[in-house]
Design a protein around this motif. Structure first.
Motif, mmCIF file in Angstrom:
data_model
loop_
_atom_site.group_PDB
_atom_site.id
_atom_site.type_symbol
_atom_site.label_atom_id
_atom_site.label_comp_id
_atom_site.label_asym_id
_atom_site.label_seq_id
_atom_site.Cartn_x
_atom_site.Cartn_y
_atom_site.Cartn_z
ATOM 1 N N GLY A 32 17.840 15.742 73.337
ATOM 2 C CA GLY A 32 18.165 16.480 72.115
ATOM 3 C C GLY A 32 19.166 15.746 71.254
ATOM 4 O O GLY A 32 19.051 15.724 70.021
ATOM 5 N N LEU A 33 20.151 15.107 71.879
ATOM 6 C CA LEU A 33 21.136 14.351 71.104
ATOM 7 C C LEU A 33 20.506 13.130 70.441
ATOM 8 O O LEU A 33 20.822 12.794 69.292
ATOM 9 C CB LEU A 33 22.308 13.944 71.994
ATOM 10 N N PHE A 34 19.593 12.447 71.136
ATOM 11 C CA PHE A 34 18.877 11.337 70.510
ATOM 12 C C PHE A 34 17.992 11.827 69.370
ATOM 13 O O PHE A 34 17.881 11.168 68.338
ATOM 14 C CB PHE A 34 18.040 10.563 71.536
ATOM 15 N N LEU A 35 17.391 12.979 69.551
ATOM 16 C CA LEU A 35 16.566 13.564 68.489
ATOM 17 C C LEU A 35 17.423 13.893 67.273
ATOM 18 O O LEU A 35 17.028 13.643 66.130
ATOM 19 C CB LEU A 35 15.866 14.820 69.011
ATOM 20 N N ALA A 36 18.620 14.426 67.502
ATOM 21 C CA ALA A 36 19.527 14.738 66.399
ATOM 22 C C ALA A 36 19.960 13.470 65.678
ATOM 23 O O ALA A 36 20.061 13.443 64.445
ATOM 24 C CB ALA A 36 20.745 15.480 66.924
ATOM 25 N N LYS A 37 20.197 12.419 66.439
ATOM 26 C CA LYS A 37 20.636 11.158 65.843
ATOM 27 C C LYS A 37 19.538 10.532 64.996
ATOM 28 O O LYS A 37 19.796 10.041 63.896
ATOM 29 C CB LYS A 37 21.061 10.204 66.957
ATOM 30 N N THR A 38 18.310 10.550 65.487
ATOM 31 C CA THR A 38 17.206 9.951 64.724
ATOM 32 C C THR A 38 16.711 10.869 63.620
ATOM 33 O O THR A 38 16.011 10.424 62.717
ATOM 34 C CB THR A 38 16.031 9.592 65.639
ATOM 35 N N GLY A 39 17.089 12.134 63.665
ATOM 36 C CA GLY A 39 16.627 13.082 62.640
ATOM 37 C C GLY A 39 17.142 12.780 61.258
ATOM 38 O O GLY A 39 16.476 13.056 60.263
ATOM 39 N N HIS A 40 18.323 12.193 61.149
ATOM 40 C CA HIS A 40 18.853 11.879 59.821
ATOM 41 C C HIS A 40 18.882 10.393 59.546
ATOM 42 O O HIS A 40 19.229 9.964 58.456
ATOM 43 C CB HIS A 40 20.259 12.477 59.644
ATOM 44 N N GLY A 41 18.516 9.584 60.513
ATOM 45 C CA GLY A 41 18.344 8.150 60.297
ATOM 46 C C GLY A 41 19.603 7.322 60.378
ATOM 47 O O GLY A 41 19.552 6.115 60.204
ATOM 48 N N GLY A 42 20.738 7.908 60.642
ATOM 49 C CA GLY A 42 21.980 7.139 60.707
ATOM 50 C C GLY A 42 22.337 6.764 62.125
ATOM 51 O O GLY A 42 21.768 7.276 63.091
#
Length: 162
Positions: A32-42
């Motif tokens: 989930g944390l990796f998904l959150a990180k890639t969700g905004h591209g930063g």
């Protein structure tokens, strides 16, 4: 004949069952944390601006939190000791609310049960059919290692036939 209060069997809950569950919860959290990180591209966990937040980022944050909470709950539930005596079955958990006693005279039947996850981890539970004056209910003991569950089942069968 009077039943004794001497300990016959004392068993802890199976650790492999709960460790497997905690590992799954932590994988969900990290995913989930990796998904959150890639969700905004930063490169960071939180976006630079509010407009960069996407649905994928929010879902990742929720999965990260749910995974951590599930791991904490599973860790707490993994602690406890079951004790079989001549007259009762005692459970001693983490808090005073996690403690109970069932008298062996109230047990009608005991059955060894396993789910697919318990088979995968080599664990088993014992389901007790309890008949008391107040209500009829089922109670589960365990999960134990398969060997401990079979020992408990054999010992309970000796006394429920009497």
């Amino acid at each position: 004949m009077k039943a004794s209060k001497k300990k016959i069997i004392e068993s802890r809950k199976s650790r492999t069952y709960f460790v497997t569950g905690m590992l799954i919860a932590m994988v969900v959290s990290v995913g989930g944390l990796f998904l959150a990180k890639t969700g905004h591209g930063g490169p960071q966990l939180f976006p630079d601006s509010f407009s960069a937040i996407s649905l994928m980022t929010v879902v990742g944050w929720v999965l990260g939190l749910l995974g951590l909470m599930a791991a904490a709950v599973i860790s707490r539930r993994s602690k406890g000791t079951f004790t079989l005596t001549g007259e009762s079955i005692n459970y001693l958990g983490v808090t005073p609310n996690d403690q109970w006693v069932i008298h062996r005279g109230d047990i009608e039947k005991s059955v060894l049960t396993t789910s697919w996850f318990e088979k995968l981890t080599g664990s088993a539970r014992i389901t007790l059919i309890v008949c008391s004056r107040a209500n009829d209910r089922n109670l589960e003991l365990g999960p134990f290692s398969r060997k401990d569950a079979e020992t408990w089942g054999a010992e309970l069968e000796k006394t429920t036939r009497i």
